[in-house]
Every structure is written in structure tokens, then in C-alpha cells.
Motif scaffolding. Structure first.
Motif, PDB file in Angstrom:
ATOM      1  N   SER A 317       0.838  -1.185   0.000  1.00  0.00           N
ATOM      2  CA  SER A 317       0.000   0.000   0.000  1.00  0.00           C
ATOM      3  C   SER A 317       0.879   1.243   0.000  1.00  0.00           C
ATOM      4  O   SER A 317       2.112   1.168  -0.113  1.00  0.00           O
ATOM      5  CB  SER A 317      -0.942  -0.011   1.205  1.00  0.00           C
ATOM      6  N   CYS A 318       0.248   2.400   0.118  1.00  0.00           N
ATOM      7  CA  CYS A 318       0.977   3.659   0.190  1.00  0.00           C
ATOM      8  C   CYS A 318       0.104   4.633   0.969  1.00  0.00           C
ATOM      9  O   CYS A 318      -1.090   4.368   1.188  1.00  0.00           O
ATOM     10  CB  CYS A 318       1.306   4.185  -1.210  1.00  0.00           C
ATOM     11  N   PRO A 319       0.629   5.769   1.421  1.00  0.00           N
ATOM     12  CA  PRO A 319      -0.174   6.688   2.230  1.00  0.00           C
ATOM     13  C   PRO A 319      -1.474   7.127   1.567  1.00  0.00           C
ATOM     14  O   PRO A 319      -2.505   7.272   2.233  1.00  0.00           O
ATOM     15  CB  PRO A 319       0.778   7.871   2.452  1.00  0.00           C
ATOM     16  N   GLU A 320      -1.435   7.345   0.256  1.00  0.00           N
ATOM     17  CA  GLU A 320      -2.640   7.794  -0.431  1.00  0.00           C
ATOM     18  C   GLU A 320      -3.727   6.724  -0.414  1.00  0.00           C
ATOM     19  O   GLU A 320      -4.906   7.017  -0.181  1.00  0.00           O
ATOM     20  CB  GLU A 320      -2.309   8.188  -1.876  1.00  0.00           C
ATOM     21  N   LEU A 321      -3.344   5.465  -0.676  1.00  0.00           N
ATOM     22  CA  LEU A 321      -4.334   4.385  -0.644  1.00  0.00           C
ATOM     23  C   LEU A 321      -4.898   4.199   0.757  1.00  0.00           C
ATOM     24  O   LEU A 321      -6.113   4.022   0.937  1.00  0.00           O
ATOM     25  CB  LEU A 321      -3.683   3.086  -1.132  1.00  0.00           C
ATOM     26  N   ASP A 322      -4.040   4.243   1.762  1.00  0.00           N
ATOM     27  CA  ASP A 322      -4.515   4.099   3.135  1.00  0.00           C
ATOM     28  C   ASP A 322      -5.454   5.233   3.514  1.00  0.00           C
ATOM     29  O   ASP A 322      -6.451   5.023   4.230  1.00  0.00           O
ATOM     30  CB  ASP A 322      -3.329   4.067   4.100  1.00  0.00           C
ATOM     31  N   LEU A 323      -5.170   6.431   3.034  1.00  0.00           N
ATOM     32  CA  LEU A 323      -6.032   7.574   3.339  1.00  0.00           C
ATOM     33  C   LEU A 323      -7.412   7.408   2.719  1.00  0.00           C
ATOM     34  O   LEU A 323      -8.430   7.738   3.347  1.00  0.00           O
ATOM     35  CB  LEU A 323      -5.376   8.867   2.844  1.00  0.00           C
ATOM     36  N   VAL A 324      -7.472   6.889   1.491  1.00  0.00           N
ATOM     37  CA  VAL A 324      -8.773   6.623   0.870  1.00  0.00           C
ATOM     38  C   VAL A 324      -9.584   5.662   1.731  1.00  0.00           C
ATOM     39  O   VAL A 324     -10.750   5.916   2.061  1.00  0.00           O
ATOM     40  CB  VAL A 324      -8.614   6.029  -0.545  1.00  0.00           C
ATOM     41  N   VAL A 325      -8.967   4.551   2.105  1.00  0.00           N
ATOM     42  CA  VAL A 325      -9.674   3.520   2.853  1.00  0.00           C
ATOM     43  C   VAL A 325     -10.127   4.044   4.208  1.00  0.00           C
ATOM     44  O   VAL A 325     -11.296   3.905   4.593  1.00  0.00           O
ATOM     45  CB  VAL A 325      -8.786   2.274   3.013  1.00  0.00           C
ATOM     46  N   ASP A 326      -9.218   4.666   4.947  1.00  0.00           N
ATOM     47  CA  ASP A 326      -9.552   5.148   6.292  1.00  0.00           C
ATOM     48  C   ASP A 326     -10.632   6.218   6.251  1.00  0.00           C
ATOM     49  O   ASP A 326     -11.569   6.213   7.072  1.00  0.00           O
ATOM     50  CB  ASP A 326      -8.299   5.696   6.975  1.00  0.00           C
ATOM     51  N   THR A 327     -10.514   7.142   5.294  1.00  0.00           N
ATOM     52  CA  THR A 327     -11.493   8.235   5.202  1.00  0.00           C
ATOM     53  C   THR A 327     -12.854   7.722   4.784  1.00  0.00           C
ATOM     54  O   THR A 327     -13.888   8.128   5.341  1.00  0.00           O
ATOM     55  CB  THR A 327     -10.995   9.295   4.210  1.00  0.00           C
ATOM     56  N   ALA A 328     -12.884   6.825   3.798  1.00  0.00           N
ATOM     57  CA  ALA A 328     -14.166   6.275   3.339  1.00  0.00           C
ATOM     58  C   ALA A 328     -14.885   5.539   4.469  1.00  0.00           C
ATOM     59  O   ALA A 328     -16.092   5.731   4.683  1.00  0.00           O
ATOM     60  CB  ALA A 328     -13.934   5.349   2.157  1.00  0.00           C
ATOM     61  N   LEU A 329     -14.152   4.714   5.199  1.00  0.00           N
ATOM     62  CA  LEU A 329     -14.765   3.956   6.291  1.00  0.00           C
ATOM     63  C   LEU A 329     -15.265   4.882   7.393  1.00  0.00           C
ATOM     64  O   LEU A 329     -16.334   4.646   7.988  1.00  0.00           O
ATOM     65  CB  LEU A 329     -13.767   2.952   6.856  1.00  0.00           C
ATOM     66  N   ALA A 330     -14.531   5.939   7.658  1.00  0.00           N
ATOM     67  CA  ALA A 330     -14.927   6.886   8.701  1.00  0.00           C
ATOM     68  C   ALA A 330     -16.160   7.695   8.314  1.00  0.00           C
ATOM     69  O   ALA A 330     -16.799   8.309   9.181  1.00  0.00           O
ATOM     70  CB  ALA A 330     -13.769   7.827   9.011  1.00  0.00           C
ATOM     71  N   ASN A 331     -16.489   7.668   7.022  1.00  0.00           N
ATOM     72  CA  ASN A 331     -17.631   8.447   6.540  1.00  0.00           C
ATOM     73  C   ASN A 331     -18.740   7.567   5.981  1.00  0.00           C
ATOM     74  O   ASN A 331     -19.473   7.972   5.074  1.00  0.00           O
ATOM     75  CB  ASN A 331     -17.160   9.469   5.504  1.00  0.00           C
ATOM     76  N   GLY A 332     -18.851   6.355   6.514  1.00  0.00           N
ATOM     77  CA  GLY A 332     -20.022   5.525   6.249  1.00  0.00           C
ATOM     78  C   GLY A 332     -19.890   4.454   5.199  1.00  0.00           C
ATOM     79  O   GLY A 332     -20.863   3.740   4.928  1.00  0.00           O
ATOM     80  N   ALA A 347      -8.026   2.625  -5.292  1.00  0.00           N
ATOM     81  CA  ALA A 347      -8.757   1.914  -4.249  1.00  0.00           C
ATOM     82  C   ALA A 347     -10.207   1.813  -4.681  1.00  0.00           C
ATOM     83  O   ALA A 347     -10.689   2.589  -5.517  1.00  0.00           O
ATOM     84  CB  ALA A 347      -8.654   2.649  -2.914  1.00  0.00           C
ATOM     85  N   ILE A 348     -10.918   0.826  -4.130  1.00  0.00           N
ATOM     86  CA  ILE A 348     -12.353   0.720  -4.360  1.00  0.00           C
ATOM     87  C   ILE A 348     -13.073   0.941  -3.048  1.00  0.00           C
ATOM     88  O   ILE A 348     -12.572   0.598  -1.971  1.00  0.00           O
ATOM     89  CB  ILE A 348     -12.756  -0.635  -4.983  1.00  0.00           C
ATOM     90  N   VAL A 349     -14.264   1.515  -3.157  1.00  0.00           N
ATOM     91  CA  VAL A 349     -15.075   1.828  -1.982  1.00  0.00           C
ATOM     92  C   VAL A 349     -16.497   1.347  -2.229  1.00  0.00           C
ATOM     93  O   VAL A 349     -17.131   1.757  -3.206  1.00  0.00           O
ATOM     94  CB  VAL A 349     -15.087   3.341  -1.698  1.00  0.00           C
ATOM     95  N   LEU A 350     -16.987   0.469  -1.375  1.00  0.00           N
ATOM     96  CA  LEU A 350     -18.381   0.012  -1.430  1.00  0.00           C
ATOM     97  C   LEU A 350     -19.194   0.881  -0.496  1.00  0.00           C
ATOM     98  O   LEU A 350     -18.874   0.991   0.698  1.00  0.00           O
ATOM     99  CB  LEU A 350     -18.476  -1.453  -1.006  1.00  0.00           C
ATOM    100  N   ALA A 351     -20.243   1.509  -1.028  1.00  0.00           N
ATOM    101  CA  ALA A 351     -21.030   2.444  -0.223  1.00  0.00           C
ATOM    102  C   ALA A 351     -22.504   2.362  -0.585  1.00  0.00           C
ATOM    103  O   ALA A 351     -22.869   1.968  -1.706  1.00  0.00           O
ATOM    104  CB  ALA A 351     -20.528   3.879  -0.423  1.00  0.00           C
ATOM    105  N   GLU A 352     -23.342   2.715   0.366  1.00  0.00           N
ATOM    106  CA  GLU A 352     -24.750   2.916   0.058  1.00  0.00           C
ATOM    107  C   GLU A 352     -24.860   4.063  -0.933  1.00  0.00           C
ATOM    108  O   GLU A 352     -24.087   5.036  -0.875  1.00  0.00           O
ATOM    109  CB  GLU A 352     -25.529   3.261   1.331  1.00  0.00           C
ATOM    110  N   ALA A 353     -25.829   3.983  -1.845  1.00  0.00           N
ATOM    111  CA  ALA A 353     -25.985   5.030  -2.853  1.00  0.00           C
ATOM    112  C   ALA A 353     -26.160   6.402  -2.199  1.00  0.00           C
ATOM    113  O   ALA A 353     -25.621   7.406  -2.676  1.00  0.00           O
ATOM    114  CB  ALA A 353     -27.173   4.710  -3.752  1.00  0.00           C
ATOM    115  N   ALA A 354     -26.876   6.434  -1.076  1.00  0.00           N
ATOM    116  CA  ALA A 354     -27.129   7.703  -0.404  1.00  0.00           C
ATOM    117  C   ALA A 354     -25.876   8.312   0.210  1.00  0.00           C
ATOM    118  O   ALA A 354     -25.841   9.510   0.516  1.00  0.00           O
ATOM    119  CB  ALA A 354     -28.183   7.504   0.686  1.00  0.00           C
ATOM    120  N   ASP A 355     -24.819   7.500   0.393  1.00  0.00           N
ATOM    121  CA  ASP A 355     -23.597   7.989   1.029  1.00  0.00           C
ATOM    122  C   ASP A 355     -22.491   8.344   0.048  1.00  0.00           C
ATOM    123  O   ASP A 355     -21.417   8.798   0.462  1.00  0.00           O
ATOM    124  CB  ASP A 355     -23.063   6.920   1.999  1.00  0.00           C
ATOM    125  N   VAL A 356     -22.733   8.139  -1.238  1.00  0.00           N
ATOM    126  CA  VAL A 356     -21.669   8.323  -2.230  1.00  0.00           C
ATOM    127  C   VAL A 356     -21.136   9.751  -2.217  1.00  0.00           C
ATOM    128  O   VAL A 356     -19.907   9.980  -2.229  1.00  0.00           O
ATOM    129  CB  VAL A 356     -22.168   7.930  -3.634  1.00  0.00           C
TER     130      VAL A 356
END
Length: 390
Positions: A317-332, A347-356
Motif C-alpha cells: 500500500s501507500c499513504p494515499e491508498l490508506d487515506l482513501v480507505v480510512d477516510t471512506a470507512l470513517a464516513n459511512g 482503491a475501491i469503496v463500497l457504499a450505500e448510494a445515499a452515502d456516495v
């Protein structure tokens, strides 16, 4: 792949070569839902094709000449590169032309009488983003030549030849997943692929119908598979398999992992690599089972666990990828992980449509606060594999 795009590529071919092409083909990039670095360990993967494609307008030649042009090199201002098919040799070319010329070389090495071609290429697959832009380029050329020379090769066979082109001709030690995904994926499905025997199962994957979305976040951090770190990981996996006395790490059962790690003793680097591969194969099987049972939201934590393994055990990984994952998870987000070979990319992020919208904005703001280049964010919808479009 729109009709307009195919027409534009055909028109540019005519400007370059003075005649209409015999046809136009498209091959997609891919996102890997789960199953990272397992493909060269004979394991399981689960990619799906993107709408983004490499497009090739192609005509045959009979004089042994291969002419190549790319709309993506020097803003379409680059000249036509002319080669002779008899002169093609592994690692003789360190430019973009190694990918299409490597495919011609691989076909000829396999006994197929490819006597030359005029090729014009254009691609919408982001380069260096971990979305298989090189595999798309290889597969689209292979499919075009397969059709034009009536070679009768199936998708998985074209994928094998393209992998050989990249391994031997280009010199990048990639596995078989990317080329198979580009050649064989179906719209609306993820491809459950056993990379040992190339058996395939198309798994329905329609997130929109269930109120979810899968985002791709391109960190804009470029990577190169042909550089040393990828090769080191592959060599480490091969070392682990040899120490354990198995043909590939695929042969280490998940419920026997602890015993296998004990047998590796204090070689911590190899232990980490083995642990990732064995647990990642298990995660692929988990995701398949959850999707087939209709429990799609439950794949989120499995994706996140895959990122932790890639970050901590495989260390790609790298700091940018980790930041995507951590931030996405922290925001739903329901789950998130890096995808592709690592050391940058997406990175990929699975999210509810309402949270995109919230997730996207949060990631963009986090990158700005960290002083990183702004990421590119788009929705990934499973698309069709390689096909003729004109």
C-alpha cells in the motif's frame, strides 16, 4: 464503447494509413473486487470489466511489416512506429509499443502465421492506476488479430498469450488475471476465476439494484509492474511454496495456515507473504458465497480485511491508498480496499448510494488537507469484455 468513438478511431486510422481499417475492436480495463496477488500463486480472483476500453483499428499486412500508432502518445502527435515481425525479440523494446508488438511476437511464437498489421490505438483506461491499461492494450490487439487471421482462439487462450507477451517480451512478471478479465468478463457480472485451470463462473453483480455503488478512487500515484518490488513479492511467494513443499501457495489450505507458518520458522518476510495469499484466497471464496446468497452488503468487511492484509502483510500500500480507505470507512462506507498491483494506483469503496456524495467529498477533502494530488473518483459498473465494435 460508443459508435462515435469507434468511428473516430477508424477515421484516424484512415488518415494515418490511407485506407479504411478492416475492423475496430475494444477491450476493457478491469477492477479487481477481491483476490490480489493470488493469480501468480494459482489462486482465486474476482475481477469485473470497466466501461473504459482500449480501442484498436486494425488491418492485415502480408509483407512482414508491423505499423503502430497511439492516440495517447504525445497527444496523438507521435509518429507511426514501423517494425518488422521477424525482428521482434523479448525485452528489445522499452516503449509503449512493446505491448502490441509483444502480442504479435507471442502469436507467432505459438505458431500462428501473423504476417504484419497496421494498428491505431486509443484508450480511456487510466494508465498507471491499477486498472489494467496494459492488459486492455494487449487483449484488444490479440482479439483483432485473432479475428482477422481467423486463428480460432478462445478468450482464455488469448489471455494466456497476452500474459506471455507481458511476462517474456515486456519483462513484467504479471499473473493471468488482468488479461482474462479483459478477454472474458460479462456485463453485469464479476468473474470468479480459478487461475490454476482458468475455470470461470460469472457471478451476478448489480449493486444499483440493491441501493449500493462501488467507487473507484484513482490516487494519481503511478506504479509500474515491471519495476522490482512486484517481482520481489512474486519471488517471495515462490520461495514460500518451495519451503512448504507445495506447487503453489494455492495448495496451502486455510485451516492449515498456522501449521504452515510454524514450518516457515523465523523467516518473517516469507511468513507475511504466505499469510496474505492463503487468507486472500479464503476472502475470495467468502465474497462469492455472500454474493450467491444475496448478502451483498456483508462483503464490505471482507474487502476491508483484504486491504489490511495487503498493507500489513504484503506491504504494497501507500499513504494515499490508506487515506482513501480510512477516510471512506470513517464516513459511512461499507468497505474499502486498494485494488491492483499496489505501490499506488486505485482503491475501491463500497457504499450505500445515499452515502456516495459524502464519501467522495470526504476523500477529496482529506487529500487536499494532506497535500496530495486530487484523486479521480468514478463509479465502477460491470461492463462487457473484449469484442468487435465495427
Amino acid at each position: 464503447m460508443s459508435v462515435d468513438t469507434a468511428a473516430a478511431v477508424a477515421e484516424r486510422f484512415k488518415e494515418l494509413y490511407g485506407a479504411e481499417p478492416e475492423g475496430v475492436w475494444a477491450a476493457p480495463g478491469r477492477v479487481n473486487l477481491i483476490g490480489e496477488h493470488t493469480d501468480y500463486n494459482d489462486g482465486f480472483v474476482m475481477p469485473f470489466a470497466l466501461p473504459h476500453t482500449a480501442v484498436a483499428a486494425v488491418s492485415r499486412r502480408t509483407d512482414g511489416v508491423l505499423r503502430l500508432h497511439s492516440a495517447d502518445i504525445d497527444g496523438d502527435a507521435g509518429g507511426v512506429v514501423e517494425l518488422r515481425v521477424d525482428d521482434l525479440a523479448p525485452e528489445s523494446d522499452r516503449n509503449w509499443t512493446a505491448y502490441p508488438s509483444g502480442v504479435v511476437w507471442a502469436l507467432r511464437q505459438a505458431g500462428h502465421a501473423v504476417t504484419g498489421a497496421d494498428i491505431h490505438l486509443a484508450s480511456t483506461v487510466p494508465a498507471g492506476a491499477g486498472l489494467s491499461s496494459s492488459a486492455a492494450l494487449e487483449v484488444v490487439v490479440a482479439l483483432a488479430l485473432n479475428d482477422l487471421y481467423d486463428l480460432g482462439l478462445k478468450g482464455w487462450q488469448l489471455a494466456r498469450l497476452c500474459q506471455r507477451a507481458e511476462n517474456v517480451y515486456v519483462g513484467a512478471p504479471v499473473g493471468i488475471m488482468d488479461q482474462t478479465a479483459s478477454a472474458c468478463c460479462e456485463a453485469g457480472h464479476a468473474l470468479f476465476l480459478d487461475t490454476r485451470d482458468l475455470s470461470q463462473k460469472q457471478i451476478p453483480f448489480d449493486l444499483a439494484a440493491e441501493g449500493m455503488r462501488l467507487l473507484v478512487v484513482d490516487t494519481q500515484v503511478k506504479h509500474s509492474h515491471s519495476e522490482g518490488e512486484y517481482g520481489k513479492r512474486r519471488a517471495g511467494c515462490e520461495k514460500g511454496a518451495a519451503l512448504l513443499g507445495v506447487g503453489a501457495l494455492r495448495d496451502v489450505a486455510y485451516d492449515e495456515l498456522d501449521a504452515a507458518l510454524d514450518r516457515l520458522g523465523d523467516d518473517e518476510e516469507v511468513r507475511r507473504l504466505v499469510r496474505h495469499i492463503v487468507t486472500e484466497d479464503q476472502r475470495v471464496e467468502q465474497v462469492v458465497a455472500l454474493l450467491e446468497s444475496g448478502d451483498t452488503r456483508a462483503i464490505g468487511p471482507v474487502l476491508t480485511a483484504g486491504h489490511a492484509s495487503l498493507r500489513d502483510d504484503f506491504r504494497i500500500s501507500c499513504p494515499e491508498l490508506d487515506l482513501v480507505v480510512d477516510t471512506a470507512l470513517a464516513n459511512g462506507a461499507l468497505g474499502a480496499r486498494m485494488t491492483g498491483g499496489g505501490f499506488g494506483g486505485s482503491a475501491i469503496v463500497l457504499a450505500e448510494a445515499a452515502d456516495v456524495e459524502t464519501v467522495t467529498k470526504s476523500v477529496e477533502e482529506a487529500f487536499a488537507a494532506a497535500g496530495f494530488t486530487a484523486p479521480r473518483v468514478f463509479e465502477a459498473v460491470p461492463a462487457a469484455g473484449a469484442r468487435r465494435v465495427r
